[in-house]
Design an enzyme around this catalytic site. Structure first.
Site, mmCIF file in Angstrom:
data_model
loop_
_atom_site.group_PDB
_atom_site.id
_atom_site.type_symbol
_atom_site.label_atom_id
_atom_site.label_comp_id
_atom_site.label_asym_id
_atom_site.label_seq_id
_atom_site.Cartn_x
_atom_site.Cartn_y
_atom_site.Cartn_z
ATOM 1 N N ASN A 1 47.079 22.968 35.933
ATOM 2 C CA ASN A 1 47.719 21.851 36.651
ATOM 3 C C ASN A 1 48.238 20.804 35.674
ATOM 4 O O ASN A 1 49.313 20.232 35.870
ATOM 5 C CB ASN A 1 46.731 21.168 37.595
ATOM 6 C CG ASN A 1 46.305 22.078 38.715
ATOM 7 O OD1 ASN A 1 47.043 22.970 39.118
ATOM 8 N ND2 ASN A 1 45.099 21.865 39.217
ATOM 9 N N GLU B 1 52.962 29.414 32.713
ATOM 10 C CA GLU B 1 52.382 28.398 33.594
ATOM 11 C C GLU B 1 52.679 28.676 35.064
ATOM 12 O O GLU B 1 52.927 27.758 35.844
ATOM 13 C CB GLU B 1 52.882 26.996 33.218
ATOM 14 C CG GLU B 1 52.318 26.485 31.927
ATOM 15 C CD GLU B 1 50.819 26.280 31.974
ATOM 16 O OE1 GLU B 1 50.249 26.415 33.069
ATOM 17 O OE2 GLU B 1 50.223 26.027 30.922
#
Ligand code: TGC
Ligand code: FAD
Length: 398
Positions: free
Chosen positions: A254, A377
């Site tokens: 995150n 990611e």
């Protein structure tokens, strides 16, 4: 009476000036962005094309310079970290990626993955041992989650950690690991009897080795590696005590994804500004390329997407700094801003014709880099599925 519009039309504005973005930032945020931009333009930009062409990055040297500027783990508190707000961290990522995605990746992996994993999940002893050195750039960190067969689905990883007395023995191979060959310490995620756990692995531990991945067409100014763990013996104190299950590594993602929401826009802004400058001086059919309506349509559309992406990034940053931002909200930003940045970099390249395919100009280098950013990611598809799940309550990952 309050004035709500400024009457005089300005000319030759830079794209983000049209949105008055600076008015949405406080003085510290503007100062941090300006400092990083100056550093990138004077110290790094002159070398970027060469590093990209040679496929290298002087990571040791840069780590110290990034550390001196307070960029490593800059949004973390204590242990020598700068402790800025999230928006400042985002703006620093944006300025770094305006240079090259490899620079932002270096800082993301060090601060948001390596340092954050220890800061969030580590013991006090692990924090004292590693965070000050990682913050100053005296040590480099990497983050080993992905394996060759388990990228989007890291929960299936095959790397194991088994107990041997009070020690742990780690075995397996991690793939596509940024800074793997530069790192002094690796956060490695492995299957155990208690589910997925994280380990802080000094890279000089016997049985640990790293191999550089060559022949990349993207993220060339960045070191990407395979990590091999061949019966690496670690003391019990190497385990991250607080991280149990996939939640541990995903919480670190995150942080890095948030940096990318801003970072990708740096690559887009740099591409668009280069295209505007080029179109202003390039003459075609006896007039500047910038005077043609088709060119102006491209520039207007790219400016809109850049500005909308910036407003989205700032909204997520303000949420992160106040009430908090959810992983699904970060998915909105990562999906949109990387996708649009890639489209802007490609479109900017078209304005440069043949010149645009060389390293003299930045857009195609940015576009090539953004192909990696689109994948790492969490791929675009993973973020679409996260958004879809949030909207419908149905998980379509499996
Ligand atoms: P799922 O069942 O959904 O979740 C398992 C547990 O994790 C929790 N969770 C999260 N926690 C924090 N943040 C998030 N974003 C989270 N997403 C899920 C979840 O609540 C659950 O917790 P608990 O306590 O109930 O067990 O897991 P799943 O196996 O179905 O997978 C979900 C999925 C596909 C979204 C996830 O695996 C994923 O994100 N895949 C993409 C992998 C990825 O992004 N890898 C990146 C590797 S690092 C990298 O690329 C660095 S690039 C260099 C640079 O950054 O510059
Ligand atoms: P896959 O998971 O094999 O995906 C292939 C395609 O299938 C993608 O389009 C994907 O979206 C799609 N797909 C997968 N599942 C589904 C589904 N359920 N539905 C529909 N489509 C699906 N990892 C680390 O741990 N640490 C690092 O430091 C790191 N650095 C990296 C640096 C670079 C330059 C690159 C390129 C990668 C890096 N990675 C790192 C790995 C990165 O996180 C993975 O590449 C990424 O998560 C995707 O995994 P994969 O490459 O195995 O692709």
């Amino acid at each position: 009476m309050t004035t709500t519009t400024t009457p005089a039309a300005s000319t030759n504005l830079r794209p983000l000036e049209m949105f008055g973005i600076d008015n949405l930032l406080d003085e510290d945020e503007r100062d941090i962005a300006a400092t990083v931009r100056r550093f990138v333009d004077t110290r790094l930009r002159p070398n970027l094309a060469e590093w990209f062409e040679k496929g290298e990055l002087p990571g040791r040297e840069l780590a110290k310079e990034f550390g001196d500027l307070g960029l490593l783990g800059m949004h973390l508190q204590g242990y020598g970290c700068a402790g800025t707000n999230a928006v400042s961290y985002g703006l620093a990522c944006m300025e770094l990626e305006a240079g090259d995605s490899g620079l932002r990746s270096f800082v993301s992996v060090q601060g948001s993955l390596s340092m954050f994993s220890i800061h969030r999940w580590g013991s006090e002893e692990q924090k004292q041992e590693w965070l000050p050195r990682l913050a100053s750039g005296d040590a480099i960190g990497c983050f080993g989650l992905t394996e060759a067969d388990f990228g989007s689905n890291p929960g299936g990883m095959r790397t194991t950690a088994r107990r041997d007395g009070s020690d742990w023995i780690l075995s397996g191979t991690k793939m596509w690991i940024t800074n793997g060959n530069l790192a002094d310490v690796a956060t490695v995620w492995a299957q155990t009897d208690e589910g997925i756990r994280g380990f802080v692995v000094p890279t000089d531990t016997p049985g640990f080795s790293a191999n550089v991945i060559h022949k990349k067409l993207s993220l060339r100014a960045s070191v990407t590696s395979e990590l091999v763990l061949d019966n690496v013996r670690l003391p019990a104190s190497a385990q991250l005590p607080e991280a149990v299950g996939l939640r541990g590594p995903l919480s670190c993602l995150n942080e890095a994804r948030f940096g990318i929401v801003f970072g990708a826009l740096g690559a887009a802004r740099d591409s668009l500004e280069a295209a505007i400058d080029y179109a202003g001086v390039r003459e075609v059919f006896d007039r500047p390329l910038s005077s043609y309506q088709l060119t102006q349509e491209k520039l207007a559309d790219m400016t809109l997407e850049l500005g909308k992406g910036m407003l989205l990034a700032l909204q997520l940053g303000r949420l992160k700094d106040t009430s908090g931002v959810t992983p699904d909200q970060i998915s909105l930003g990562k999906l949109n801003n990387v996708r649009e940045a890639l489209a802007i970099a490609r479109e900017s390249r078209t304005i440069m014709g043949a010149s645009g395919i060389t390293l003299e100009y930045s857009p195609l280098r940015h576009a090539n880099n953004l192909e990696s950013v689109l994948t790492y990611e969490g791929t675009s598809e993973m973020h679409m599925l996260s958004i879809g799940r949030a909207l419908t309550g149905q998980s379509a990952f499996r």
